[in-house]
Motif scaffolding. Structure first.
Motif, PDB file in Angstrom:
ATOM      1  N   SER A  70       0.814  -1.208   0.000  1.00 52.93           N
ATOM      2  CA  SER A  70       0.000   0.000   0.000  1.00 52.93           C
ATOM      3  C   SER A  70       0.852   1.264   0.000  1.00 52.93           C
ATOM      4  O   SER A  70       0.385   2.342  -0.357  1.00 52.93           O
ATOM      5  CB  SER A  70      -0.918   0.017   1.230  1.00 52.93           C
ATOM      6  OG  SER A  70      -0.140   0.146   2.416  1.00 52.93           O
ATOM      7  N   GLY A  71       2.115   1.144   0.429  1.00 57.18           N
ATOM      8  CA  GLY A  71       2.981   2.304   0.563  1.00 57.18           C
ATOM      9  C   GLY A  71       2.759   3.068   1.849  1.00 57.18           C
ATOM     10  O   GLY A  71       3.498   4.008   2.156  1.00 57.18           O
ATOM     11  N   THR A 104       1.305  -2.133   8.320  1.00 54.99           N
ATOM     12  CA  THR A 104       2.044  -3.390   8.387  1.00 54.99           C
ATOM     13  C   THR A 104       1.216  -4.481   9.058  1.00 54.99           C
ATOM     14  O   THR A 104       0.247  -4.206   9.766  1.00 54.99           O
ATOM     15  CB  THR A 104       3.342  -3.198   9.178  1.00 54.99           C
ATOM     16  OG1 THR A 104       3.020  -2.672  10.473  1.00 54.99           O
ATOM     17  CG2 THR A 104       4.272  -2.228   8.467  1.00 54.99           C
ATOM     18  N   TYR A 105       1.630  -5.725   8.837  1.00 55.90           N
ATOM     19  CA  TYR A 105       0.992  -6.845   9.523  1.00 55.90           C
ATOM     20  C   TYR A 105       1.310  -6.788  11.009  1.00 55.90           C
ATOM     21  O   TYR A 105       0.432  -6.870  11.852  1.00 55.90           O
ATOM     22  CB  TYR A 105       1.475  -8.168   8.931  1.00 55.90           C
ATOM     23  CG  TYR A 105       1.162  -9.359   9.813  1.00 55.90           C
ATOM     24  CD1 TYR A 105      -0.150  -9.792   9.978  1.00 55.90           C
ATOM     25  CD2 TYR A 105       2.168 -10.027  10.494  1.00 55.90           C
ATOM     26  CE1 TYR A 105      -0.449 -10.872  10.803  1.00 55.90           C
ATOM     27  CE2 TYR A 105       1.875 -11.108  11.320  1.00 55.90           C
ATOM     28  CZ  TYR A 105       0.569 -11.525  11.459  1.00 55.90           C
ATOM     29  OH  TYR A 105       0.289 -12.584  12.294  1.00 55.90           O
ATOM     30  N   GLU A 106       2.594  -6.662  11.335  1.00 54.01           N
ATOM     31  CA  GLU A 106       3.008  -6.566  12.722  1.00 54.01           C
ATOM     32  C   GLU A 106       2.735  -5.163  13.244  1.00 54.01           C
ATOM     33  O   GLU A 106       2.581  -4.210  12.487  1.00 54.01           O
ATOM     34  CB  GLU A 106       4.502  -6.880  12.861  1.00 54.01           C
ATOM     35  CG  GLU A 106       4.813  -8.309  13.272  1.00 54.01           C
ATOM     36  CD  GLU A 106       4.427  -8.609  14.714  1.00 54.01           C
ATOM     37  OE1 GLU A 106       4.201  -7.672  15.484  1.00 54.01           O
ATOM     38  OE2 GLU A 106       4.372  -9.797  15.049  1.00 54.01           O
ATOM     39  N   ASP A 132      -4.877  -6.446   0.887  1.00 52.46           N
ATOM     40  CA  ASP A 132      -5.355  -5.128   1.313  1.00 52.46           C
ATOM     41  C   ASP A 132      -5.773  -5.074   2.779  1.00 52.46           C
ATOM     42  O   ASP A 132      -6.227  -4.033   3.250  1.00 52.46           O
ATOM     43  CB  ASP A 132      -6.518  -4.632   0.442  1.00 52.46           C
ATOM     44  CG  ASP A 132      -6.133  -4.522  -1.025  1.00 52.46           C
ATOM     45  OD1 ASP A 132      -4.971  -4.168  -1.297  1.00 52.46           O
ATOM     46  OD2 ASP A 132      -6.987  -4.787  -1.886  1.00 52.46           O
ATOM     47  N   PHE A 133      -5.633  -6.187   3.495  1.00 55.13           N
ATOM     48  CA  PHE A 133      -5.917  -6.163   4.934  1.00 55.13           C
ATOM     49  C   PHE A 133      -4.892  -7.062   5.611  1.00 55.13           C
ATOM     50  O   PHE A 133      -4.987  -8.286   5.586  1.00 55.13           O
ATOM     51  CB  PHE A 133      -7.330  -6.675   5.241  1.00 55.13           C
ATOM     52  CG  PHE A 133      -7.746  -6.448   6.679  1.00 55.13           C
ATOM     53  CD1 PHE A 133      -8.583  -5.403   7.010  1.00 55.13           C
ATOM     54  CD2 PHE A 133      -7.280  -7.259   7.708  1.00 55.13           C
ATOM     55  CE1 PHE A 133      -8.960  -5.176   8.326  1.00 55.13           C
ATOM     56  CE2 PHE A 133      -7.633  -7.042   9.022  1.00 55.13           C
ATOM     57  CZ  PHE A 133      -8.483  -6.001   9.339  1.00 55.13           C
ATOM     58  N   PRO A 141     -10.891  -6.665  14.800  1.00 58.06           N
ATOM     59  CA  PRO A 141     -12.335  -6.668  14.568  1.00 58.06           C
ATOM     60  C   PRO A 141     -12.781  -5.841  13.375  1.00 58.06           C
ATOM     61  O   PRO A 141     -13.891  -6.026  12.875  1.00 58.06           O
ATOM     62  CB  PRO A 141     -12.902  -6.097  15.881  1.00 58.06           C
ATOM     63  CG  PRO A 141     -11.765  -5.403  16.541  1.00 58.06           C
ATOM     64  CD  PRO A 141     -10.538  -6.122  16.128  1.00 58.06           C
ATOM     65  N   THR A 142     -11.931  -4.935  12.871  1.00 53.62           N
ATOM     66  CA  THR A 142     -12.308  -4.154  11.688  1.00 53.62           C
ATOM     67  C   THR A 142     -12.380  -5.005  10.429  1.00 53.62           C
ATOM     68  O   THR A 142     -12.885  -4.555   9.399  1.00 53.62           O
ATOM     69  CB  THR A 142     -11.290  -3.023  11.450  1.00 53.62           C
ATOM     70  OG1 THR A 142      -9.969  -3.580  11.374  1.00 53.62           O
ATOM     71  CG2 THR A 142     -11.334  -2.002  12.571  1.00 53.62           C
ATOM     72  N   ARG A 143     -11.910  -6.245  10.525  1.00 51.90           N
ATOM     73  CA  ARG A 143     -11.951  -7.132   9.366  1.00 51.90           C
ATOM     74  C   ARG A 143     -13.388  -7.413   8.924  1.00 51.90           C
ATOM     75  O   ARG A 143     -13.658  -7.595   7.738  1.00 51.90           O
ATOM     76  CB  ARG A 143     -11.211  -8.433   9.697  1.00 51.90           C
ATOM     77  CG  ARG A 143     -10.971  -9.320   8.523  1.00 51.90           C
ATOM     78  CD  ARG A 143      -9.869 -10.323   8.792  1.00 51.90           C
ATOM     79  NE  ARG A 143      -9.648 -10.595  10.190  1.00 51.90           N
ATOM     80  CZ  ARG A 143      -8.580 -11.261  10.635  1.00 51.90           C
ATOM     81  NH1 ARG A 143      -7.681 -11.678   9.778  1.00 51.90           N
ATOM     82  NH2 ARG A 143      -8.407 -11.498  11.917  1.00 51.90           N
ATOM     83  N   ARG A 144     -14.323  -7.439   9.853  1.00 54.60           N
ATOM     84  CA  ARG A 144     -15.723  -7.661   9.501  1.00 54.60           C
ATOM     85  C   ARG A 144     -16.205  -6.565   8.544  1.00 54.60           C
ATOM     86  O   ARG A 144     -16.859  -6.839   7.528  1.00 54.60           O
ATOM     87  CB  ARG A 144     -16.586  -7.670  10.769  1.00 54.60           C
ATOM     88  CG  ARG A 144     -18.069  -7.925  10.488  1.00 54.60           C
ATOM     89  CD  ARG A 144     -18.910  -7.578  11.707  1.00 54.60           C
ATOM     90  NE  ARG A 144     -18.548  -8.357  12.877  1.00 54.60           N
ATOM     91  CZ  ARG A 144     -19.028  -9.563  13.151  1.00 54.60           C
ATOM     92  NH1 ARG A 144     -19.900 -10.135  12.328  1.00 54.60           N
ATOM     93  NH2 ARG A 144     -18.648 -10.200  14.248  1.00 54.60           N
ATOM     94  N   GLU A 145     -15.883  -5.313   8.883  1.00 53.54           N
ATOM     95  CA  GLU A 145     -16.304  -4.201   8.040  1.00 53.54           C
ATOM     96  C   GLU A 145     -15.597  -4.231   6.688  1.00 53.54           C
ATOM     97  O   GLU A 145     -16.177  -3.845   5.665  1.00 53.54           O
ATOM     98  CB  GLU A 145     -16.013  -2.874   8.757  1.00 53.54           C
ATOM     99  CG  GLU A 145     -16.712  -2.727  10.100  1.00 53.54           C
ATOM    100  CD  GLU A 145     -18.207  -2.954   9.978  1.00 53.54           C
ATOM    101  OE1 GLU A 145     -18.819  -2.409   9.024  1.00 53.54           O
ATOM    102  OE2 GLU A 145     -18.763  -3.683  10.826  1.00 53.54           O
TER     103      GLU A 145
END
Length: 560
Positions: A210-211, A216-218, A251-252, A326-330
């Motif tokens: 994404s730049g 980041t994942y971590e 993207d997530f 929890p934002t993954r649901r959205e």
């Protein structure tokens, strides 16, 4: 604002035991140090706010490593880790983690953490290792608050919003640390009889696709601070050639495979063909498989759950949309993705360095002691392979108890004023700089170098190019200008990212083979070479020359 903080006034906070970093490992270390001797003054220096700091930030849905008596054995875990690490490990560390893991689970239960059980009353476990079922389900969306409450109940002093910038090291020993209070602008000096390093990994290392610097994942607050401080103090480090790169939801940047695959999900290519190895081989096999599938024009790669029964999908949704992100649901809702009918596209995330999810870290023994007297380490900053949250808690407890014992044998060390002044001047020059480089601009370009020349696939030519650029960045770093205390903290982190880049490049250049799937894939040495490279690569700063030294050390026979 700058004119008000040009002094960086000194604040002295002596401690018997100083814990640098207030994540899971740091909280447990502080708790156990205080429990060992309630009379000790235990201080935690934390960059953020204790109740939501560290890699887990909120909570977790599992303890990935628990050897439940009668279900799995420490011996099976050591064997599994030898397979996963392809022989490059200290098996004694893995054994200690497994042996003490169930006691950690029971202690968390006593503190109010819930571990679901099946109809027969047994803990719900899953197999994700080559041998044995060690992953135990856990419902702990507020685990970090649970740990923070235990710290508060013991009256442990917490220095929040204070970034540690330097260990007080002299003569092969560590005597505390210096930190920057990012709210008051004070230079916080903590002379300590024993110091525990629990600063997490280098999550902000490579650049996300994404730049966005913090996408980041971590946890992006972890910029390799502990690796850099330990290196500059003269401690031994290892595993920096192992770059952790994960297949995550495009993207997530959130966990996916561990949650879904243990419940029957599959990784498939664009042709619907299954990709990757078994869970016991860890994500590194899947990563290399995904890399080759992409080069063979069989991408995109997907996570497929469409074949699973409704009950299992609901279980996956409960975990994915619950504890960690929890934002993954959205996110899925906005894209109209339903696991029952839609495949989820995966991608290769940015590289990072981590002991908890890889092999990188400060070298420790089974007592959590580093190569420097008075310095202990635990959690993602320590080189305990694939230790996850369990290892952070196990070795955090070990470090806390042993640091308390060590502190009882020492007087409070004297403070070297020259060291303090040198650190003050290093930071002040960035506040005094005029028309300098913006910290975010410098960081973007530095992390692009990591992606372009250090991330796999690697080669000698690319790695030497990285080292050329790193030398250039070191010359330019004094020109970075901080407009306020927040930017000064970000500037201090640039030193850490830059040190980690050089550590990784030099370790990768030294290991002239390929190992661990994509994590250390060298196209100029594409084969694994156990005859010559079944050994650790050790990095250290030479105390006389200040240069980085790279050596190797044989592994124990048990790890072969």
């Amino acid at each position: 604002m700058v004119t008000q903080i040009l002094e960086l006034p000194e604040k002295i906070v002596p401690a018997d035991v100083l814990v640098v970093g207030g994540g899971s490992a740091g909280c447990m270390a502080a708790i156990k140090a205080k429990d060992a001797d309630p009379a000790l003054k235990v201080v935690v220096m934390e960059k953020a706010g204790l109740s939501r700091s560290g890699a887990i930030t909120m909570g977790m849905d599992a303890l990935n490593v628990v050897a439940i008596p009668g279900v799995a054995s420490p011996e099976d875990y050591v064997e599994s880790m030898a397979t996963a690490c392809e022989g490059i490990l200290d098996p004694d560390l893995c054994r200690v983690e497994a042996e003490r893991s169930f006691a950690v689970l029971k202690e968390l239960e006593a503190w109010g953490v819930h571990f679901p059980r099946d109809d027969s009353g047994r803990y719900r476990v899953h197999q994700v290792h080559a041998k044995g079922s060690f992953l135990v389900e856990m419902e702990a969306p507020d685990l970090k608050k649970v740990l923070a409450r235990q710290v508060a109940r013991r009256g442990i002093e917490v220095l929040e919003r204070t970034m540690a910038t330097r260990l007080l090291a002299e003569g092969g020993a560590v005597n505390g640390a210096i930190g920057l209070d990012t709210r008051s602008g004070e230079l916080v000096v903590c002379p300590a009889k024993a110091t525990i390093l629990t600063t997490g990994c280098a999550g902000r290392f490579g650049l996300p696709k994404s730049g966005y610097l913090y996408g980041t994942y971590e946890f992006p607050g972890n910029a390799g601070d502990g690796y850099s401080m330990a290196y500059r103090a003269g401690a031994e480090l290892t595993g920096f050639e192992y770059l952790q790169i994960l297949p995550l939801i495009k993207d997530f940047n959130g966990p996916s495979l561990y949650v879904a695959q243990v419940r029957g999900a599959r990784v498939v290519n664009a042709l619907g063909e299954r990709v990757g190895g078994s869970l016991g081989e860890k994500e590194m096999v899947a990563m290399k498989a995904i890399y080759h599938e992409t080069r063979a024009d069989r991408a995109p790669i997907y996570l497929d759950m469409t074949h699973l029964p409704e009950e299992r999908i609901r279980e996956i949704e409960a975990v994915m949309f619950g504890s960690e992100r929890p934002t993954r649901r959205e996110f899925f809702k906005a894209r109209g993705i339903d696991f029952r009918r839609d495949q989820v596209e995966l991608h290769i995330t940015e590289p990072y360095l981590c002991g908890g999810h890889g092999l990188t870290g400060v070298v420790i023994n089974t007592e959590a002691e580093t190569s420097l007297k008075g310095l202990y380490a635990s959690g993602d900053v320590a080189a305990v392979p694939w230790q996850y949250l369990t290892g952070a808690l196990v070795f955090g407890a070990i470090a806390g108890r042993n640091a308390a014992k060590h502190a009882a044998t020492r007087q409070t060390p004297a403070v070297n004023q020259d060291t303090i002044q040198a650190e003050r001047e290093r930071l002040l020059r960035h506040l005094a700089a005029e028309d300098g480089i913006k910290p975010h601009v410098f960081e973007y370009k530095l992390r692009r170098i990591v992606n372009d020349y250090i991330a796999p696939p690697k080669s000698e030519r690319k790695l030497k190019t990285a080292l050329w650029w790193i030398a250039r960045f070191r010359r330019d770093l004094p020109r970075v200008q901080a407009q306020d205390l927040h930017e000064l903290m970000r500037t201090a982190e640039l030193y850490c990212i830059l040190d980690c880049a050089e550590l990784s490049a030099r370790a990768s250049l030294e290991r002239r083979e390929s190992r661990w799937g994509l994590a250390h894939y060298r196209i100029d040495h594409p084969e694994r070479d156990d005859e010559n490279w079944l050994k650790h690569v050790i990095l250290r700063r030479d105390p006389d020359t200040g240069e980085m030294t790279v050596t190797t050390r044989p592994i124990t026979a048990e790890a072969r």
